[in-house]
Design a protein around this motif. Sequence first.
Motif, mmCIF file in Angstrom:
data_model
loop_
_atom_site.group_PDB
_atom_site.id
_atom_site.type_symbol
_atom_site.label_atom_id
_atom_site.label_comp_id
_atom_site.label_asym_id
_atom_site.label_seq_id
_atom_site.Cartn_x
_atom_site.Cartn_y
_atom_site.Cartn_z
ATOM 1 N N ARG A 49 -28.840 10.913 26.961
ATOM 2 C CA ARG A 49 -29.924 11.899 27.140
ATOM 3 C C ARG A 49 -29.514 12.945 28.177
ATOM 4 N N SER A 50 -30.223 14.111 28.168
ATOM 5 C CA SER A 50 -29.931 15.090 29.219
ATOM 6 C C SER A 50 -30.475 14.581 30.560
ATOM 7 N N ILE A 51 -31.639 13.915 30.526
ATOM 8 C CA ILE A 51 -32.154 13.283 31.760
ATOM 9 C C ILE A 51 -31.978 11.779 31.594
ATOM 10 N N LYS A 52 -30.968 11.245 32.281
ATOM 11 C CA LYS A 52 -30.532 9.865 32.039
ATOM 12 C C LYS A 52 -31.315 8.902 32.917
ATOM 13 N N ARG A 83 -30.039 5.046 36.985
ATOM 14 C CA ARG A 83 -30.634 5.319 35.663
ATOM 15 C C ARG A 83 -31.891 4.485 35.434
ATOM 16 N N LEU A 84 -32.016 3.387 36.179
ATOM 17 C CA LEU A 84 -33.252 2.587 36.111
ATOM 18 C C LEU A 84 -34.277 3.078 37.135
ATOM 19 N N SER A 85 -33.954 4.157 37.829
ATOM 20 C CA SER A 85 -34.841 4.817 38.817
ATOM 21 C C SER A 85 -34.993 4.053 40.124
ATOM 22 N N ALA A 86 -34.073 3.126 40.416
ATOM 23 C CA ALA A 86 -34.132 2.412 41.705
ATOM 24 C C ALA A 86 -33.617 3.316 42.828
#
Length: 337
Positions: A49-52, A83-86
Amino acid sequence: MTANDASPHHLQLTRDGQLRHFLTLDGLDRALLTDILDTADSFIEVGERSIKKVPLLRGRTVVNLFFESSTRTRSTFELAAKRLSADVLNLDISTSATSKGESLSDTLLNLEAMASDMFVVRHSQSGAPHFIAESVTPGVAIINAGDGRHAHPTQAMLDMLTIRQHKGQFEGLKVAIVGDVLHSRVARSQIRALNVLGAEEVRVIAPGTLLPNDVESLGCKVEYDMTRGMSDLDVVIMLRLQKERMEGALLPSEREFYRLYGLNQEKLALAHPECIVMHPGPINRGVEIESAVADGPQSVILNQVTNGIAIRMAVMSMAMGGQVAERQHKLSERGQA
Ligand code: CP
């Protein structure tokens, strides 16, 4: 034996069999390994994706604790956590208080006091992640990023993902692991994973000096002659000579090792024409593998690196899910759910 026993393979599971730490592949069954591969598969498109980013670990803090050098594992754990937003903290051990004599236990107590949710640990001592998992605050997940000669479970799983992508299934596959098996935590985890997932044959190819005494008991056949060992192979996994772990002279010379066990185009031609070439890295060109093979059409070495992100996203999200489930079990036992 119950899931609460302290052996690593029970320590790492919740009472209903979910992952809560990831220390070793020992004791994990085919269904769980397949679940990790399927979960990783679902994360591959996030990297395209562009925003991973996905929000699965939003608000969680992941600490990378690498007491040994690393390029691939450390970087892909960091990318996976992001990428998991941690929130990710990479502790630089060379400039940390470890260099002033602080013990591992005290370092961990201090990091736990910062409300960390997960430690990703690489250590030269076999069993270090297990030791940490036994003593860590409940709710904090420990992920083994390679410990001594013992295990490198996320490496083995990214290798399995790469094999499944290229071969479709494990049944019927003949896989060889070539080189310094003696010092390799990767080989131990790969042999375990391949057996659990149903590969037809796991072969190790190496001189006797680079094999552990009990290697067959790990679940593999032994071949000392690489020319014979290459026949019928679907997958060949080359290993680096781990000179930093060698005590005494185990080889006549690197040149002799390369002549006998180095993978070149001539030896690769003895395998199945569709045989894929793998290497966990770092590769030493001209020591265990020829550049024409490492960079050639049968090489999937860089695919392995890419798959490291998806596998590490899978393991981290599953372990965090297991920790949450375990906490809810405990609260409901106390009547607080
Ligand atoms: N395969 C592997 O563990 O590589 P690094 O040492 O670079 O992490």
